[in-house]
Scaffold this active site. Structure first.
Site, short mmCIF file in Angstrom:
data_model
loop_
_atom_site.label_atom_id
_atom_site.label_comp_id
_atom_site.label_asym_id
_atom_site.label_seq_id
_atom_site.Cartn_x
_atom_site.Cartn_y
_atom_site.Cartn_z
N GLU A 195 0.80 -1.22 0.00
CA GLU A 195 0.00 0.00 0.00
C GLU A 195 0.84 1.28 0.00
OE1 GLU A 195 -3.33 0.51 -0.18
OE2 GLU A 195 -3.61 -1.64 -0.52
N SER A 224 -53.42 -29.80 29.34
CA SER A 224 -53.17 -30.61 30.54
C SER A 224 -51.81 -30.35 31.16
CB SER A 224 -53.30 -32.09 30.20
OG SER A 224 -54.64 -32.40 29.88
#
Length: 795
Positions: A87, A367
């Site tokens: 870079e 139930s």
């Protein structure tokens, strides 16, 4: 000098001064508008919040920019050198702006007839990425150059490189080299190899183009170019470069790693965090969040659910509901000792589905609510041996005498006097309603509330203060998390622990800013919970004494639980637990409707007894949830030690007659005698009086009278009656009540006492000795012949 020349020179000087002033003014204005970086090093760029499981597995990141900050001393030198080499090879020589690089880029642009190469230094890229826009204008380039110079003036090269390596975008919503190392190689940045460091260094130029997930060949070419640059500038030797070039690109995780693990749980945590700190802090401040989730258990839960819907639970696509796929599911597991939520599946996992059924779906428990009724009964001194008469009963439910409610059992079958243990194991509706009537609705509601059911409606025109409560008929309903937490009280010896999902939150400086402790409260006596646990273990039993409705959930080790199927099969539940873990499973459609589906293949599914084939439809009930519960629980308890439910010194056992709940007498049939447990003081002390000496009597069924020797054998039945009372008894010696033929409700006399079937007192006279009968038959035949002759003559 002529006047014209003087005027021209003065004009030129003035124009130059004006232009210079304008230029200086413009630059000054641009500089003035440029962000101040004097405090840049004191704060970090936006960081993602990371969410971890209890066993430290990364579940998700929440971010605007997916970044985890790493200091320069954690970054390998090869990575630093690779970035500089590719870079900005003059990074350590320039002062923020590199004239040589600008000149080279300008020459390339002129030759190419457009902007082809940029001359930006690494410091300029930092300024652009961190503080400026990416538009290509003179205004922005002046700001970029100015900021780069200021960065170089205020910070060291090492600090600038650290800022840059944490700021850069590296593809797939990943920012910074630490996050990229995790994303591409499943490791921390300090553990990167030379080829891996070179690959990351090659990404900033075009992250999506050079991503190994998009194109491995292009990624390799770019990586090798970085290695060449590193060799060119003396960072590595030729042999190191060649060796690294020959390394294949290995990514330890695919793009799917972007997806949240346990997505419903992660969204549950996200909501909590936003409520606590606000969205800005959650998505930008780099929090580390530690949760209660067990990653391995969650993985097994997801696998088991997926297998179940592939194997034996059908699926359909519907427009109604929160999710397109139906039926939906909710599964959650908690540790009852500390309330930690270990697993959470809030639905079928569709991408657009944001409805968490574990915490948001209020459904009828059916139930599965019955254990609260039975727990209230045990608190009041009832025992597993207490007897309730399982026969229909009519209850007044309105102002009119005709407003009656008659609870019914499944298949309309009734057992007569039955113990609470059997009633709960077989989930007998009539017994639950009768027990609630005896225990009291208010008392049962109080027990349910203190165990963790939070949404019982007690006021208003429509409320839960009615006997339908025993069957789970609630106004609002319950969530699967509520049910798991409430059953956890039983598993945890009566101690209620609020469920928690969040353990600790740490800020990006390492400070603990939140820590969660379990909130515990004793709500039930240990003796009570042991008795209820023991009864609920019978729900999972599979004969010979008791065959419970939850037999499919039997684990072969101590475990308890309860099935629940609502009327018309709109909700199916199984909530079960071992001493260490509680798991609640619910299946149902978001828009409640009967879960009855056509089977796609031609095979017939077998019912529970494996002898009777089901029709070509499949109705989802608690049978499927119990099976799923067992398959999942077996996976997560495998290789874990077997633990028993803790008993106390206050529990005793006695042999009892299960028909009367008393000590066996000499007249009690052998098959009615069982060993049963009691809390001291509740055990029976008297002998059974229900069973008395009996006698067998033959009855002519055609007349209902005592049979004689002349009654046809096919009309004669032998019945058993008490010798003293002459009351008819069943095969277990239990008196048989007379019932209404239509409703099957036992009949009562004017004083409210049951009316029993009794032994006939008269002998049958319809059948006589054969000789007499023959004479009668002969005379009858002669008369018949005379009548036939008469009618023939008349015609």
């Amino acid at each position: 000098m002529s006047r014209f020349k003087k005027v021209s020179i003065i004009s030129i000087i003035l124009l130059f001064a004006i232009l210079s002033g304008a230029l200086i003014g413009s630059v000054a204005w641009i500089v003035n508008e440029t962000p101040d970086i004097s405090n840049y090093g004191r704060w970090k760029p936006s960081e993602s919040t990371t969410i971890y499981s209890e066993d430290n597995k990364l579940l998700s990141r929440l971010y605007q920019e997916n970044r985890v900050y790493a200091p320069i001393d954690r970054m390998p030198q090869n990575l630093q050198n690779a970035i500089v080499a590719i870079e900005d090879n003059r990074f350590y020589e320039h002062y923020g702006v590199d004239p040589w690089a600008i000149g080279r880029a300008l020459w390339v642009d002129i030759k190419g007839g457009g902007i082809i190469q940029g001359g930006s230094t690494l410091t300029q890229q930092l300024a652009k990425n961190a503080l400026l826009t990416h538009e290509r204008t003179l205004y922005r380039k002046i700001q970029e150059a100015y900021l780069a110079i200021q960065f170089e003036r205020m910070y060291t090269k090492e600090e600038i490189l650290e800022f840059y390596l944490n700021e850069i975008y590296l593809g797939h919503s990943v920012y910074g080299v630490q996050t990229a190392a995790e994303f591409y190689f499943d490791k921390d940045v300090e553990n990167l190899t030379l080829p891996e460091a070179a690959l990351l260094a090659g990404l900033p130029k075009a992250p999506n183009k050079y991503s190994p997930y998009k194109n491995k060949q292009k990624a390799k070419v770019r990586r090798n170019l970085v290695l060449e640059q590193m060799k060119k500038y003396g960072y590595i030797t030729e042999s190191q470069a060649e060796k690294a070039k020959n390394q294949p690109i290995k990514t330890e995780n695919g793009l799917e790693r972007k997806e949240d693990k346990a997505p419903y749980f992660v969204r549950h945590i996200r909501k909590k965090l936003i409520d606590m700190y606000g969205a800005q802090a959650v998505y930008n401040s780099g929090l580390k969040v530690y949760t209660t989730l067990d990653y391995e258990m969650q993985t097994k839960a997801e696998e088991t659910v997926k297998e179940a819907f592939k194997d034996y639970i059908p699926s359909v696509n519907k427009k109604e509901g929160k999710g397109r796929l139906q039926p939906q599911i909710a599964l959650t597991t908690i540790n009852p000792q500390n309330g930690h939520i270990k697993t959470m599946i809030g639905g079928r996992g569709e991408e657009e589905d944001r409805y968490n059924r574990v915490t948001q779906a209020y459904r009828q428990p059916g139930s599965a609510f019955k254990p609260f009724v039975y727990t209230a009964a045990v608190e009041q001194g009832y025992s597993p041996a207490s007897v309730i008469d399982d026969t229909p009963e009519a209850y007044q439910v309105g102002s009119s005498s005709e407003d009656k409610w008659i609870p019914q059992n499944y298949n309309d079958e009734y057992l007569g006097p039955t113990t609470l243990r059997i009633g709960l194991a077989k989930s007998i509706n009539v017994m639950a309603v009768k027990l609630l009537d005896k225990v009291g609705i208010d008392n049962t509601i109080e027990v349910a509330k203190k165990m963790g059911i939070k949404n019982i409606v007690e006021t208003g025109a429509k409320n839960d203060k009615n006997l339908a409560l025993a069957l789970g008929g609630l106004t609002k309903g319950v969530t699967p998390l509520e049910m798991a937490s409430s059953y956890g009280v039983l598993a945890n010896e009566g101690v209620r622990v609020e469920p928690i999902s969040l353990l600790k939150v740490v800020d990006n400086r390492g400070n603990v800013i939140y820590e969660n402790d379990s909130n515990k409260k004793i709500v039930l006596d240990k003796d009570v919970t042991y008795i209820v646990n023991d009864m609920l273990e019978s729900v999972l039993a599979r004969g010979p004494i008791v065959w419970g409705t939850g037999w499919r959930a039997n684990l072969g080790r101590p475990a308890a639980g309860k099935t629940g199927t609502t009327s018309n099969y709109t909700d199916a539940w199984f909530v079960g637990y071992t001493p260490d873990l509680v798991t609640s499973i619910w299946i149902g459609e978001d828009a409640p409707s009967k879960m009855k589906y056509k089977i796609k293949n031609e095979e017939k599914l077998l019912s529970a007894n494996e002898n009777e084939a089901k029709p070509n439809t499949n109705t989802i009930s608690s049978a499927e949830t119990a099976r799923l519960w067992s398959e999942y629980m077996r996976k997560i308890i495998k290789n874990k030690p077997v633990t028993e439910f803790s008993t106390t010194d206050n529990i005793v056992s006695k042999k009892i007659c299960i028909e009367s709940s008393k000590l066996p007498s000499k007249d009690c049939p052998e098959n009615t005698i069982r060993e049963e447990i009691f809390i001291k003081g509740t055990e029976p002390t008297e002998e059974c009086e229900l069973h008395q000496p009996t006698t067998e009597v033959k009855v002519d069924t055609s007349t209902g009278k005592l049979a004689t020797d002349y009654c046809p054998p096919e009309k004669v039945r032998t019945y058993t009656y008490q010798q003293e009372t002459h009351i008819k008894v069943d095969e277990n010696g239990v008196p048989i009540k007379k019932v209404d033929e239509e409703t099957k409700v036992p009949l009562r006399d004017d004083e409210g006492n049951y009316i029993y079937e009794r032994m006939p007192e008269e002998k049958c006279e319809a059948h006589r000795p054969d000789s007499l009968q023959d004479k009668i038959k002969n005379q009858t035949d002669k008369i018949k012949e005379k009548f036939e002759e008469f009618f023939d003559i008349s015609n």
